[in-house]
Scaffold this motif. Sequence first.
Motif, PDB file in Angstrom:
ATOM      1  N   LEU A   1       0.831  -1.205   0.000  1.00 58.23           N
ATOM      2  CA  LEU A   1       0.000   0.000   0.000  1.00 58.23           C
ATOM      3  C   LEU A   1       0.865   1.254   0.000  1.00 58.23           C
ATOM      4  N   VAL A   2       1.936   1.231   0.790  1.00 50.31           N
ATOM      5  CA  VAL A   2       2.854   2.371   0.783  1.00 50.31           C
ATOM      6  C   VAL A   2       3.442   2.569  -0.606  1.00 50.31           C
ATOM      7  N   GLY A   3       3.821   1.464  -1.252  1.00 49.45           N
ATOM      8  CA  GLY A   3       4.408   1.575  -2.588  1.00 49.45           C
ATOM      9  C   GLY A   3       3.425   2.096  -3.619  1.00 49.45           C
ATOM     10  N   THR A   4       2.180   1.600  -3.585  1.00 43.03           N
ATOM     11  CA  THR A   4       1.191   2.081  -4.554  1.00 43.03           C
ATOM     12  C   THR A   4       0.849   3.542  -4.313  1.00 43.03           C
ATOM     13  N   ARG A   5       0.858   3.978  -3.058  1.00 43.56           N
ATOM     14  CA  ARG A   5       0.609   5.397  -2.790  1.00 43.56           C
ATOM     15  C   ARG A   5       1.745   6.253  -3.350  1.00 43.56           C
ATOM     16  N   ASN A   6       2.972   5.805  -3.164  1.00 44.88           N
ATOM     17  CA  ASN A   6       4.110   6.547  -3.728  1.00 44.88           C
ATOM     18  C   ASN A   6       4.032   6.578  -5.253  1.00 44.88           C
ATOM     19  N   LEU A   7       3.610   5.445  -5.836  1.00 44.62           N
ATOM     20  CA  LEU A   7       3.453   5.405  -7.288  1.00 44.62           C
ATOM     21  C   LEU A   7       2.379   6.382  -7.743  1.00 44.62           C
ATOM     22  N   LEU A   8       1.313   6.523  -6.951  1.00 45.36           N
ATOM     23  CA  LEU A   8       0.265   7.487  -7.279  1.00 45.36           C
ATOM     24  C   LEU A   8       0.811   8.913  -7.203  1.00 45.36           C
ATOM     25  N   LEU A   9       1.622   9.192  -6.198  1.00 48.24           N
ATOM     26  CA  LEU A   9       2.222  10.524  -6.095  1.00 48.24           C
ATOM     27  C   LEU A   9       3.125  10.818  -7.286  1.00 48.24           C
ATOM     28  N   VAL A  10       3.887   9.801  -7.699  1.00 45.53           N
ATOM     29  CA  VAL A  10       4.748   9.988  -8.875  1.00 45.53           C
ATOM     30  C   VAL A  10       3.913  10.249 -10.116  1.00 45.53           C
ATOM     31  N   SER A  11       2.825   9.505 -10.279  1.00 46.51           N
ATOM     32  CA  SER A  11       1.964   9.692 -11.449  1.00 46.51           C
ATOM     33  C   SER A  11       1.340  11.082 -11.446  1.00 46.51           C
ATOM     34  N   GLU A  12       0.896  11.549 -10.267  1.00 46.83           N
ATOM     35  CA  GLU A  12       0.314  12.885 -10.185  1.00 46.83           C
ATOM     36  C   GLU A  12       1.348  13.960 -10.485  1.00 46.83           C
ATOM     37  N   ARG A  13       2.573  13.761  -9.978  1.00 46.26           N
ATOM     38  CA  ARG A  13       3.641  14.716 -10.273  1.00 46.26           C
ATOM     39  C   ARG A  13       3.990  14.696 -11.754  1.00 46.26           C
ATOM     40  N   SER A  14       3.977  13.503 -12.343  1.00 46.50           N
ATOM     41  CA  SER A  14       4.252  13.387 -13.770  1.00 46.50           C
ATOM     42  C   SER A  14       3.185  14.081 -14.594  1.00 46.50           C
ATOM     43  N   LEU A  15       1.930  14.014 -14.147  1.00 48.51           N
ATOM     44  CA  LEU A  15       0.851  14.727 -14.849  1.00 48.51           C
ATOM     45  C   LEU A  15       1.061  16.233 -14.770  1.00 48.51           C
ATOM     46  N   ASP A  16       1.455  16.734 -13.597  1.00 48.79           N
ATOM     47  CA  ASP A  16       1.722  18.173 -13.463  1.00 48.79           C
ATOM     48  C   ASP A  16       2.816  18.617 -14.424  1.00 48.79           C
ATOM     49  N   LEU A  17       3.868  17.823 -14.516  1.00 45.07           N
ATOM     50  CA  LEU A  17       4.959  18.180 -15.416  1.00 45.07           C
ATOM     51  C   LEU A  17       4.504  18.131 -16.875  1.00 45.07           C
ATOM     52  N   ALA A  18       3.677  17.118 -17.208  1.00 45.75           N
ATOM     53  CA  ALA A  18       3.171  17.026 -18.583  1.00 45.75           C
ATOM     54  C   ALA A  18       2.283  18.218 -18.920  1.00 45.75           C
ATOM     55  N   GLN A  19       1.471  18.675 -17.969  1.00 45.98           N
ATOM     56  CA  GLN A  19       0.628  19.846 -18.200  1.00 45.98           C
ATOM     57  C   GLN A  19       1.466  21.117 -18.343  1.00 45.98           C
ATOM     58  N   GLN A  20       2.514  21.226 -17.517  1.00 42.73           N
ATOM     59  CA  GLN A  20       3.407  22.377 -17.643  1.00 42.73           C
ATOM     60  C   GLN A  20       4.095  22.390 -19.004  1.00 42.73           C
ATOM     61  N   LEU A  21       4.531  21.214 -19.448  1.00 37.05           N
ATOM     62  CA  LEU A  21       5.172  21.122 -20.764  1.00 37.05           C
ATOM     63  C   LEU A  21       4.203  21.501 -21.871  1.00 37.05           C
ATOM     64  N   HIS A  22       2.931  21.084 -21.729  1.00 38.00           N
ATOM     65  CA  HIS A  22       1.934  21.415 -22.737  1.00 38.00           C
ATOM     66  C   HIS A  22       1.693  22.926 -22.792  1.00 38.00           C
TER      67      HIS A  22
END
Length: 305
Positions: free
Chosen positions: A223-244
């Motif tokens: 559960l800790v790992g999947t939560r961290n993976l979710l945080l990474v995915s959310e951060r990756s989305l923010d970066l993708a939106q900034q790039l766009h």
Amino acid sequence: MSETQRGSKPGSVAWLVISILATSSLWGPGASAAAEVSTEIPELSSEIGVTVVDGTLALSFEQAIEIALQRNLELIVQRYNDVESRLDLDQSFGIYDLVATAELSGFDETSPSASNLDGADVNTSEGQTWNFGLSQLVKTGGTVSLDFNNRRVETNSFFSTLNPSFRTDFDLSFRQPLLRDMGQQFTERTIQIARTNREISRETFSLQVSTVIQQVVDAYWNLVGTRNLLLVSERSLDLAQQLHEQNKIRVEVGTLAPLELVQSEAGIATRDEEIIRARASVADAQDTLRQLLNLDRGTLCDVEL
């Protein structure tokens, strides 16, 4: 979930596990039922230290193991099996219990007179019997018995010297098989079987405890790992939106081809898909941990971990 480091408070978990296993290993044939580990599901209390704040249950690594050891359904079932095996062992020693017997009977007989000297055409007699006895099996397979017999008879026969007559006697006897059923090994065969089943139950309980702990450890850190993976995915989305957004500006000033906007939009869609998958993984991991902890339905079962 509050992410507690793996090395924090190792002694508390180890002491809890050792205490439960030690309690199980001390159960013996003469132990009272009060010494058994409770098979009831305890309520989550302040002693465990769980708190729900804003719909979120803060759960440390040690708390997860403690709750599982107290409330896991498989462990509760195994505790019932362990109690049953202890009672079966107690019952097997019942072959050496002292057996008491009692016989109370009465009779009334009427028969034709065998001689004219009896002074009556028919002979009547009536009486009562009171017999009591004690017997006990010994380890050699023999049986020791003590019987106390009493008999009272009253008759109208002329030839009866005592009327009514009484008879009382004590009988002490010992019966020992010489071939079949002889010896302690044969006599205590049921005890040996019950004792073996008891040892199997205790080992099974210890194995079940270890299994549940390992399952909780895996589920917690998953559960800790999947939560961290979710945080990474959310951060990756923010970066993708900034790039766009940056690509939009570059297209407007003419320093970037419009095709790049399509690629950045595809990157945002990919990140959205990753977030959806990550959230589903977090929900599955929470359900797995909830099942192992057997959280209360309607109160703690639906809150965020």
